[in-house]
Motif scaffolding. Structure first.
Motif, short mmCIF file in Angstrom:
data_model
loop_
_atom_site.label_atom_id
_atom_site.label_comp_id
_atom_site.label_asym_id
_atom_site.label_seq_id
_atom_site.Cartn_x
_atom_site.Cartn_y
_atom_site.Cartn_z
N GLU A 295 0.83 -1.20 0.00
CA GLU A 295 0.00 0.00 0.00
C GLU A 295 0.86 1.25 0.00
OE1 GLU A 295 -2.09 -2.94 2.91
OE2 GLU A 295 -0.05 -2.26 2.46
N LEU B 220 -5.36 6.17 -1.99
CA LEU B 220 -4.49 5.06 -1.62
C LEU B 220 -4.32 4.14 -2.82
CD1 LEU B 220 -5.91 4.12 1.90
CD2 LEU B 220 -4.23 5.88 1.29
N SER B 221 -3.15 3.56 -2.92
CA SER B 221 -2.86 2.58 -3.96
C SER B 221 -2.41 1.29 -3.31
CB SER B 221 -1.78 3.08 -4.91
OG SER B 221 -2.17 4.26 -5.58
N CYS B 222 -2.71 0.19 -3.96
CA CYS B 222 -2.27 -1.13 -3.50
C CYS B 222 -1.72 -1.85 -4.72
CB CYS B 222 -3.43 -1.89 -2.89
SG CYS B 222 -3.06 -3.62 -2.51
N TRP C 203 -10.44 -3.29 0.87
CA TRP C 203 -9.74 -2.35 1.75
C TRP C 203 -10.37 -2.47 3.14
CZ3 TRP C 203 -5.41 0.40 0.81
CH2 TRP C 203 -5.04 0.62 -0.52
N TYR D 215 -5.47 -1.12 5.14
CA TYR D 215 -4.88 -2.33 4.58
C TYR D 215 -5.63 -2.76 3.33
CZ TYR D 215 -2.95 -2.80 9.30
OH TYR D 215 -2.31 -2.60 10.49
N CYS D 216 -4.90 -3.21 2.33
CA CYS D 216 -5.57 -3.87 1.22
C CYS D 216 -5.38 -5.38 1.38
CB CYS D 216 -5.07 -3.40 -0.13
SG CYS D 216 -3.40 -3.89 -0.56
N THR E 269 -1.01 1.32 5.38
CA THR E 269 -0.56 2.70 5.22
C THR E 269 -1.41 3.58 6.14
OG1 THR E 269 -0.09 4.45 3.61
CG2 THR E 269 -2.09 3.17 3.24
#
Length: 124
Positions: free
Chosen positions: A6, A20-22, A36, A95-96, A118
């Protein structure tokens, strides 16, 4: 085996936005359902949003519906969480997670792979 990383967390004022990116590894990523989740200090981890393997099904927790948007780009092995109109109560570790069945799920136990998280902090 899938590894998830993340990014995109940070400190933002109430009313602001973050994305946010995962990023996931492996060719099977595009077949996994993704979710998520978040955990605030002293609280249990809770569901935020989920997306099916092809992006055709989406689901949100009531507390974020209308403010957060989950999406995915399978060509980039990445899932996103666009968070708008952030509130102090959105402060948490995000969290992803990936689940091989591919379908949409809100249940933590169905997710096999998890990222490290993150931190998102929303100031009032």
């Amino acid at each position: 085996q899938v590894q998830l990383v993340e990014s995109g967390g940070g400190l933002v004022q109430a009313g602001g936005s973050l994305r946010l990116s995962c990023a996931g590894s492996g060719r099977a990523f595009s077949t996994y359902g993704m979710g998520w989740f978040r955990q605030a200090p002293g609280k249990e981890r809770e569901f935020v949003a989920a997306i099916s393997w092809n992006g055709g099904s989406l689901y949100y927790a009531g507390s974020v519906k209308g403010r957060f948007t989950i999406s995915r780009d399978n060509a980039k092995n990445t899932v996103y969480l666009q968070m708008n109109t952030l509130k102090p109560e959105d402060t948490a570790e995000y969290y992803c997670a990936a689940q091989p069945a591919g379908r949409l799920s809100t249940t933590q136990g169905q997710y096999v792979y998890w990222g490290q998280g993150t931190q998102v902090t929303v100031s009032s």
